[in-house]
Design an enzyme around this catalytic site. Structure first.
Site, PDB file in Angstrom:
ATOM      1  CE  LYS A 167      33.312  36.961  41.334  1.00  0.00           C
ATOM      2  NZ  LYS A 167      32.381  36.240  42.251  1.00  0.00           N
ATOM      3  CB  SER A 208      36.445  42.097  43.183  1.00  0.00           C
ATOM      4  OG  SER A 208      36.149  42.749  44.404  1.00  0.00           O
ATOM      5  CG  HIS A 237      37.267  38.702  40.780  1.00  0.00           C
ATOM      6  ND1 HIS A 237      36.257  39.146  39.945  1.00  0.00           N
ATOM      7  CD2 HIS A 237      36.757  38.748  42.041  1.00  0.00           C
ATOM      8  CE1 HIS A 237      35.194  39.457  40.672  1.00  0.00           C
ATOM      9  NE2 HIS A 237      35.472  39.228  41.942  1.00  0.00           N
TER      10      HIS A 237
END
Length: 390
Positions: A241, A182, A210
């Site tokens: 996200k 990240s 991610h």
């Protein structure tokens, strides 16, 4: 000694506040979008994990409203008791289908997901081996388990093999890694990890928080990117996200998922994801499934930003993801640059030790599929101007 005595000692946070360099808790006064109002001023957002830009998508917003109207604001209980909605089960079914796994299970937050999986899967006498730059939730999940934690140098496969050799043949072993790291934006060396796992009889778990919506076939993540979907035993990810919501998930075989479902204390003793968050995650997943071009657009705008930085002589770390770190090295210099960029109208994230090694501080910039080339040009001009004068 008073338990609270440590709270009155001088702290880095107080020092930074006195210097006017404290970079955290800037309040948003608008929606999470490519441009935001933060502390009364327009800022270009280059510090969000809203990779696909779905937090403002009309279908996603409408799904949240509809869920509240039909199902209320909360579940008021755990999945075990009164907190399972049909909507939860639909989301899990469609997640499993999208990720090409037999089953999936949702948790109330991403952090809780790693706690819940690792504490259940890694038992007494087992070993868990993880990359030293894994997310804090992985480390805490390992600590919550009864297994023995071993950590290898970041992406160092020789060090990973050294630790694998220490695991007794009679012990179970799990290798856990971020798919996309990240802070640095780099990818795990998943092909090498999988090969070592096979050689030493270990299982593999990938935190793809991610990676989902960013890499792989239609945004299916890191394992898909490397063609290793059948070789990774457990996927973990978040809804906060690319899927524009709140919560987390695991995807694995039915046997593994069902074991976690019935033994994970963070799942059993936590209230379930509220209806609106569940509906948002499901709607965002459906948009991702039907519009894989969003993943291509995200890659294109990220590549455009990299090229802007190169042309403007900004010292970036070369990555292939929407996370583009800018090297700033010294901690106080990093905070001064971050403040100047913020005042100039761009939001980025300063990253300091222990999130980076000493002397390797950076600014984490991240990109959304909904950003325009004009906004990226404007933002990179501001950043380049600040750094050239620092």
């Amino acid at each position: 000694m008073d338990l609270f005595e440590k709270m009155y000692r001088p702290s880095l946070a107080e020092d930074l506040k006195e210097r006017g360099l404290f970079p955290y808790f800037h309040p948003l006064q608008s929606r999470q979008d490519v441009e935001v109002i933060m502390e009364g001023k327009r800022r270009i957002m280059l510090g969000s994990n809203n990779y696909l830009g779905l937090t403002t998508h009309p279908e996603v917003v409408a799904a949240a409203h509809k869920a509240i109207d039909e199902l209320g604001t909360g579940c008021s209980g755990s999945r075990y008791l009164n907190g399972t909605l049909e909507l939860h089960m639909t989301l899990e079914k469609e997640l499993a289908q999208f990720l090409r796994k037999e089953d999936a299970l949702t948790f109330s937050t991403g952090f809780q997901t790693n706690l819940g999986i690792l504490s259940a899967v890694v038992g007494l006498g087992d070993y868990v081996i993880c990359d030293k730059e894994n997310h804090a939730s992985i480390i805490d999940g390992c600590r919550l388990s009864f297994g023995k934690l071993l950590r290898y140098q970041h992406s160092n496969m020789d060090d990973l093999e050294r630790l694998l050799k220490k695991v007794p043949e009679s012990a179970g072993c799990l290798i856990v890694t971020d798919g996309v790291f990240s802070m640095g934006g780099d990818l795990a060396k998943l092909p090498e990890i999988v090969a070592l796992a096979k050689q030493y009889g270990a299982r593999v778990m990938v935190d793809d928080s991610h990676g989902l919506g960013i890499l792989g076939d239609g945004g299916r993540g890191t394992a898909s990117h490397f063609g290793l979907e059948n070789e990774v035993d457990i996927y973990m990810g978040t809804f906060s996200k690319s899927l524009a919501s709140l919560g987390g998930y695991m995807a694995a075989s039915k046997v593994v998922t069902d074991y976690v479902r019935h033994s994970s204390r963070p799942l059993i003793f936590s209230a379930s994801i509220p209806p609106a968050c569940t509906a948002v995650a499901l709607t965002a997943l459906r948009i991702l499934a039907r519009e894989p071009e969003r993943v291509k657009r995200l890659q294109d705008i990220s590549d455009f930003a990299r090229e802007c930085f190169r042309k403007k002589s900004v010292p970036i770390r070369e990555t292939s993801t929407p996370i583009i770190p800018i090297y700033t090295y010294d901690a106080y210099r990093t905070l001064e640059i971050s403040k100047a960029i913020y005042e100039g109208g761009v939001y980025v994230n300063p990253v300091l030790p222990p999130a980076t090694p000493q002397g390797e501080c950076l600014l984490r910039t991240s990109y959304m599929a909904t950003l325009t080339e004009d906004l990226v040009e404007e933002a990179t001009d501001i950043i380049a101007g600040v750094i050239s004068e620092a």
